[in-house]
Each structure stands twice: as C-alpha cells, then as structure tokens.
Enzyme design. Structure first.
Site, PDB file in Angstrom:
ATOM      1  N   ASP A   1       1.142  -0.942   0.031  1.00  0.00           N
ATOM      2  CA  ASP A   1      -0.218  -0.036   0.184  1.00  0.00           C
ATOM      3  C   ASP A   1       1.309   1.358  -0.146  1.00  0.00           C
ATOM      4  O   ASP A   1       1.677   1.155   0.686  1.00  0.00           O
ATOM      5  CB  ASP A   1      -0.582   0.036   0.982  1.00  0.00           C
ATOM      6  CG  ASP A   1      -1.733   0.625   1.120  1.00  0.00           C
ATOM      7  OD1 ASP A   1      -2.396   1.311   0.048  1.00  0.00           O
ATOM      8  OD2 ASP A   1      -2.283   1.487   2.351  1.00  0.00           O
ATOM      9  N   GLY A   2       0.193   2.619  -0.405  1.00  0.00           N
ATOM     10  CA  GLY A   2       0.817   3.808  -0.692  1.00  0.00           C
ATOM     11  C   GLY A   2       1.793   4.200  -1.504  1.00  0.00           C
ATOM     12  O   GLY A   2       2.107   5.476  -1.944  1.00  0.00           O
ATOM     13  N   ASN A   3       1.355   3.248  -2.976  1.00  0.00           N
ATOM     14  CA  ASN A   3       1.583   3.678  -4.451  1.00  0.00           C
ATOM     15  C   ASN A   3       1.078   5.228  -4.661  1.00  0.00           C
ATOM     16  O   ASN A   3       1.463   5.992  -5.581  1.00  0.00           O
ATOM     17  CB  ASN A   3       0.591   2.830  -5.317  1.00  0.00           C
ATOM     18  CG  ASN A   3       2.190   1.451  -5.356  1.00  0.00           C
ATOM     19  OD1 ASN A   3       2.051   1.336  -4.210  1.00  0.00           O
ATOM     20  ND2 ASN A   3       1.533   0.147  -5.917  1.00  0.00           N
ATOM     21  N   GLY A   4      -0.410   5.661  -4.179  1.00  0.00           N
ATOM     22  CA  GLY A   4      -0.562   6.855  -4.633  1.00  0.00           C
ATOM     23  C   GLY A   4      -0.178   7.849  -4.142  1.00  0.00           C
ATOM     24  O   GLY A   4      -0.348   8.550  -5.148  1.00  0.00           O
TER      25      GLY A   4
ATOM     26  N   ARG B   1      -1.167   8.996 -10.297  1.00  0.00           N
ATOM     27  CA  ARG B   1      -1.280   7.580  -9.097  1.00  0.00           C
ATOM     28  C   ARG B   1      -0.446   6.542  -9.819  1.00  0.00           C
ATOM     29  O   ARG B   1      -0.027   5.927  -9.969  1.00  0.00           O
ATOM     30  CB  ARG B   1      -2.589   6.917  -9.078  1.00  0.00           C
ATOM     31  CG  ARG B   1      -2.937   8.659  -7.690  1.00  0.00           C
ATOM     32  CD  ARG B   1      -4.344   8.102  -7.361  1.00  0.00           C
ATOM     33  NE  ARG B   1      -4.387   6.541  -6.947  1.00  0.00           N
ATOM     34  CZ  ARG B   1      -4.523   5.650  -5.880  1.00  0.00           C
ATOM     35  NH1 ARG B   1      -4.171   6.792  -5.045  1.00  0.00           N
ATOM     36  NH2 ARG B   1      -4.849   4.939  -5.521  1.00  0.00           N
TER      37      ARG B   1
ATOM     38  N   HIS C   1       2.241   2.990  -9.142  1.00  0.00           N
ATOM     39  CA  HIS C   1       2.146   1.131  -8.998  1.00  0.00           C
ATOM     40  C   HIS C   1       3.088   0.838 -10.214  1.00  0.00           C
ATOM     41  O   HIS C   1       3.548  -0.089 -10.341  1.00  0.00           O
ATOM     42  CB  HIS C   1       0.863   1.044 -10.096  1.00  0.00           C
ATOM     43  CG  HIS C   1      -0.637   1.781  -9.467  1.00  0.00           C
ATOM     44  ND1 HIS C   1      -0.491   1.199  -7.887  1.00  0.00           N
ATOM     45  CD2 HIS C   1      -2.033   2.761  -9.164  1.00  0.00           C
ATOM     46  CE1 HIS C   1      -2.048   1.349  -7.387  1.00  0.00           C
ATOM     47  NE2 HIS C   1      -2.749   2.212  -8.317  1.00  0.00           N
TER      48      HIS C   1
ATOM     49  N   SER D   1      -7.292  -5.696  -4.485  1.00  0.00           N
ATOM     50  CA  SER D   1      -8.621  -5.986  -3.543  1.00  0.00           C
ATOM     51  C   SER D   1      -9.690  -6.406  -4.449  1.00  0.00           C
ATOM     52  O   SER D   1     -10.128  -5.241  -5.563  1.00  0.00           O
ATOM     53  CB  SER D   1      -8.104  -5.442  -2.541  1.00  0.00           C
ATOM     54  OG  SER D   1      -9.088  -4.028  -2.977  1.00  0.00           O
ATOM     55  N   THR D   2     -11.035  -7.314  -3.603  1.00  0.00           N
ATOM     56  CA  THR D   2     -12.207  -6.848  -4.637  1.00  0.00           C
ATOM     57  C   THR D   2     -12.693  -5.813  -4.876  1.00  0.00           C
ATOM     58  O   THR D   2     -13.464  -5.151  -5.254  1.00  0.00           O
ATOM     59  CB  THR D   2     -13.536  -7.586  -3.493  1.00  0.00           C
ATOM     60  OG1 THR D   2     -12.889  -8.214  -2.071  1.00  0.00           O
ATOM     61  CG2 THR D   2     -12.771  -9.199  -3.856  1.00  0.00           C
TER      62      THR D   2
ATOM     63  N   LEU E   1      10.620 -20.806  -3.321  1.00  0.00           N
ATOM     64  CA  LEU E   1       9.747 -19.951  -2.638  1.00  0.00           C
ATOM     65  C   LEU E   1       8.110 -20.020  -3.434  1.00  0.00           C
ATOM     66  O   LEU E   1       8.755 -20.618  -4.372  1.00  0.00           O
ATOM     67  CB  LEU E   1       9.636 -18.600  -2.383  1.00  0.00           C
ATOM     68  CG  LEU E   1       8.965 -17.701  -2.244  1.00  0.00           C
ATOM     69  CD1 LEU E   1       8.759 -17.832  -0.800  1.00  0.00           C
ATOM     70  CD2 LEU E   1       9.148 -15.962  -2.892  1.00  0.00           C
TER      71      LEU E   1
ATOM     72  N   ARG F   1      -4.643  -1.305   9.489  1.00  0.00           N
ATOM     73  CA  ARG F   1      -6.243  -1.793   8.888  1.00  0.00           C
ATOM     74  C   ARG F   1      -5.575  -3.212   8.434  1.00  0.00           C
ATOM     75  O   ARG F   1      -4.610  -3.486   8.114  1.00  0.00           O
ATOM     76  CB  ARG F   1      -7.056  -1.387   8.348  1.00  0.00           C
ATOM     77  CG  ARG F   1      -6.962  -0.661   7.802  1.00  0.00           C
ATOM     78  CD  ARG F   1      -8.068   0.404   7.397  1.00  0.00           C
ATOM     79  NE  ARG F   1      -7.952   1.178   5.896  1.00  0.00           N
ATOM     80  CZ  ARG F   1      -7.256   2.958   5.298  1.00  0.00           C
ATOM     81  NH1 ARG F   1      -7.193   3.225   7.029  1.00  0.00           N
ATOM     82  NH2 ARG F   1      -6.945   2.711   5.219  1.00  0.00           N
TER      83      ARG F   1
ATOM     84  N   SER G   1      -7.817  -4.312   5.780  1.00  0.00           N
ATOM     85  CA  SER G   1      -8.540  -4.195   4.188  1.00  0.00           C
ATOM     86  C   SER G   1      -7.981  -6.213   3.533  1.00  0.00           C
ATOM     87  O   SER G   1      -8.555  -5.836   2.603  1.00  0.00           O
ATOM     88  CB  SER G   1      -7.114  -3.499   3.558  1.00  0.00           C
ATOM     89  OG  SER G   1      -7.139  -2.486   3.787  1.00  0.00           O
TER      90      SER G   1
HETATM   91  C1  IPE Z   1      -5.014  -3.068   0.056  1.00  0.00           C
HETATM   92  O1  IPE Z   1      -4.672  -0.974   0.160  1.00  0.00           O
HETATM   93  C2  IPE Z   1      -4.998  -3.727  -0.721  1.00  0.00           C
HETATM   94  C3  IPE Z   1      -4.535  -3.762  -2.145  1.00  0.00           C
HETATM   95  C4  IPE Z   1      -2.756  -2.920  -1.338  1.00  0.00           C
HETATM   96  C5  IPE Z   1      -4.250  -3.430  -2.831  1.00  0.00           C
HETATM   97  P1  IPE Z   1      -6.052  -0.396  -0.064  1.00  0.00           P
HETATM   98  O2  IPE Z   1      -5.532   1.212  -0.069  1.00  0.00           O
HETATM   99  O3  IPE Z   1      -6.972  -0.962  -1.184  1.00  0.00           O
HETATM  100  O4  IPE Z   1      -6.353  -0.635   0.896  1.00  0.00           O
HETATM  101  P2  IPE Z   1      -7.643   0.577   1.748  1.00  0.00           P
HETATM  102  O5  IPE Z   1      -8.650   1.341   0.788  1.00  0.00           O
HETATM  103  O6  IPE Z   1      -6.419   1.711   2.385  1.00  0.00           O
HETATM  104  O7  IPE Z   1      -8.436   0.171   3.394  1.00  0.00           O
HETATM  105  C1  IPE Z   2      -1.490  -0.380  -3.097  1.00  0.00           C
HETATM  106  O1  IPE Z   2      -1.332   1.816  -3.255  1.00  0.00           O
HETATM  107  C2  IPE Z   2      -2.112  -1.064  -4.140  1.00  0.00           C
HETATM  108  C3  IPE Z   2      -3.183  -1.541  -4.728  1.00  0.00           C
HETATM  109  C4  IPE Z   2      -4.411  -0.840  -3.913  1.00  0.00           C
HETATM  110  C5  IPE Z   2      -3.891  -1.732  -6.311  1.00  0.00           C
HETATM  111  P1  IPE Z   2      -2.383   2.053  -3.176  1.00  0.00           P
HETATM  112  O2  IPE Z   2      -2.579   3.176  -4.531  1.00  0.00           O
HETATM  113  O3  IPE Z   2      -3.302   1.687  -2.445  1.00  0.00           O
HETATM  114  O4  IPE Z   2      -1.518   3.893  -2.972  1.00  0.00           O
HETATM  115  P2  IPE Z   2      -2.467   5.038  -1.508  1.00  0.00           P
HETATM  116  O5  IPE Z   2      -2.677   3.759  -0.526  1.00  0.00           O
HETATM  117  O6  IPE Z   2      -3.697   5.201  -2.385  1.00  0.00           O
HETATM  118  O7  IPE Z   2      -1.405   5.365  -0.992  1.00  0.00           O
HETATM  119 MG    MG Z   3      -3.906   2.646  -0.134  1.00  0.00          MG
END
Ligand code: IPE
Ligand code: IPE
Ligand code: MG
Length: 261
Positions: A41-44, A54, A58, A86-87, A152, A215, A217
């Site tokens: 998480d956190g790419n965006g 964004r 990714h 995720s779904t 692995l 969390r 998620s």
């Molecule tokens: C969780 O990240 C799903 C993945 C990393 C694929 P999200 O960015 O979707 O989660 P929330 O919305 O912050 O809970």
């Molecule tokens: C996780 O990064 C990748 C996916 C959920 C696909 P996000 O795209 O959720 O990045 P943030 O949380 O918005 O920074």
């Molecule tokens: Mg996220």
C-alpha cells in the site's frame, strides 16, 4: 552542552546496543516466518508526493514487488503472499484499474521468460471470474510452468477479498451438503481452510503493512487468525530489503502464545 563524561557514556551505550542488537544473521531458520503477507500500500501517495499520476506509483510499486520477492527467496522464506488488487479496488477510476491490470500483464509476460532460471512457484489467489480472458490465460500458464518448483511459493492476491473468499467457500460447502456429499457437522475449521484459495498452504506468520495505515483491508481474514502484524510508516515504493529485515526481526522477537500460557 554535553559534558565529556556523558558523551563517553553515550558512546559506550551506543556500542553496547549495537553489539547486542539482533541481526538477521543471529536468527536460526525456525525463527524466520514461514509465510509472510505483504499489503503493498501507498503507491498513490508516493506518486502524489512527487507530483506524478497515481499510475506512476503503481509502476514504482511493481518494481519493488519484484525486488522483495527475490529478497524473500534469498532469506529462505517458504511462502510470501502479495496483495496486489482487492475486491474493493474496482471502485477506483477505470484508468487506474486498467493501468494496474496492464502492469500485471507485463509482469506475467516477463516472468514467463524468467521462470526457467528461478525456483519460484507462482500461484494466484482471488476470484478470477471478472478478470480479462488473456490475464486468466497468463495466470494459468504461470501456475502450470512453475508448479514443480521447490523454492519460494509466491502467491499474488488479485481480485482478492477475505470476505469474498469465505462467501465462495460457504457456497462450495453448501453445494456439497445439497449433493449429499457432506453433512453439516462435518464442516470443520480444516474443511473451511481447504475450501479457500490458500488450500494446502501454511497460514501467514507475519503480515507487513507499509503506508502508515493500521488495518487489514480484507486481507487473508481467515488465515491471519494468529498472524503477527508489523505496520510500517513507509510507502510501498520506498520499501527496501532493510524494511523487510526489520519486520522479520520484530517478528522473531514476538512471543506467540496461540491462546496458551
Ligand atoms: C489494500 O490497499 C489493497 C491492496 C494493497 C491491494 P487499499 O489502499 O485498497 O486499502 P484501504 O482502502 O486504504 O483500506
Ligand atoms: C496500493 O497502493 C496499490 C493498490 C491498492 C492496487 P494505493 O494505490 O492504495 O496507494 P495509496 O494508498 O492511495 O497511497
Ligand atoms: Mg491504499
């Protein structure tokens, strides 16, 4: 200002802490997690901080994914599950969803060429039904090509949601009951585990979530009943082997009781 005596005490203390700090080399194989889950998480936010789209986050995240897969293998981790989509992630703008699926296509095509030199068994968890037919074909090819590998086990969670996985498992068990193949009292924890996408795999010992969110998620809900969580304040594209080692070291120092004393 610091007196010469307190300075010396500080230096000695720092030396002592360093000398006694646990490092990965101190861990015996049984102290390592057999299965690690990563919520990538956190790419965006990483992209936004740099004034980028964004989708560029990714792209950066996908590179880190490749690096951390190799790092897990190098450390002798048996299984690693990476949460890729995720779904709930279908709620995102179509352009972002398409970009993520394209990255996955690129990864799979590239990996199919790399598989011969690697000892990684690749599997996908999550519902494939809504995925594009060419992606499903690539996934099936990747799984078939690597099924015999002994290193692995890499699980990629794609269109994965812990609740959705349990719903599909419940339907499957209900069908077996209706067909007279199973009686309700034979539905045990083991039966449910066996009806999940992770059938036959060990539960995650450690789940690492970067990005500063605390969390799950919807990640591995059933399987994580006794997982240790490490939350880290780093965005996934900035995640390094050092972060992985820090998470493993934290895990190794936890006292897992599984309800006992
Ligand atoms: C969780 O990240 C799903 C993945 C990393 C694929 P999200 O960015 O979707 O989660 P929330 O919305 O912050 O809970
Ligand atoms: C996780 O990064 C990748 C996916 C959920 C696909 P996000 O795209 O959720 O990045 P943030 O949380 O918005 O920074
Ligand atoms: Mg996220």
């Amino acid at each position: 200002m610091c007196s010469p005596v307190s300075y010396k005490v500080g230096v000695v203390l720092a030396w002592f802490r360093k000398k006694n700090a646990l490092t990965l080399a101190d861990l015996t194989p049984d102290m390592l997690p057999s299965h690690i889950g990563f919520i990538m998480d956190g790419n965006g936010r990483w992209a936004k901080k740099r004034g980028l789209a964004r989708t560029m986050g990714h792209v950066a995240g996908a590179k880190v994914f490749r690096k951390i897969v190799k790092a897990c293998e190098a450390r002798g981790i048996r299984s690693a599950t990476f949460y890729a989509f995720s779904t709930e992630n279908w709620k995102r703008p179509q352009e972002e969803v398409d970009a993520i699926m394209n990255l996955l296509r690129d990864y799979l095509k590239e990996s199919l060429a790399d598989f011969k030199s690697e000892n990684i068994r690749t599997k996908f968890i999550g519902d494939r039904a809504p995925l594009a037919a060419d992606i499903v074909a690539l996934i099936e090819e990747a799984e078939a090509e690597t099924a015999h590998k002994t290193g692995l086990t890499l699980n990629i969670a794609l269109n994965y949601g812990g609740r959705h996985e349990l719903v599909l498992a419940a339907r499957d068990l209900a069908r077996q009951v209706l067909d007279g193949k199973l009686s309700p009292q034979d539905i045990t924890e083991q039966r449910i585990s066996d009806a999940l996408d992770t059938v036959g795999q060990p539960d995650p010992d450690l789940i690492v979530r970067p990005s500063g969110e605390f969390r799950t998620s919807n990640f591995l809900l059933w399987q994580s009943a006794y997982a240790e969580y490490v939350f880290m304040d780093v965005l996934w594209p900035d995640f390094t082997e050092e972060h992985l080692d820090r998470a493993i070291l934290q895990y190794a120092q936890r006292n897992r009781r599984f309800g006992g004393v």
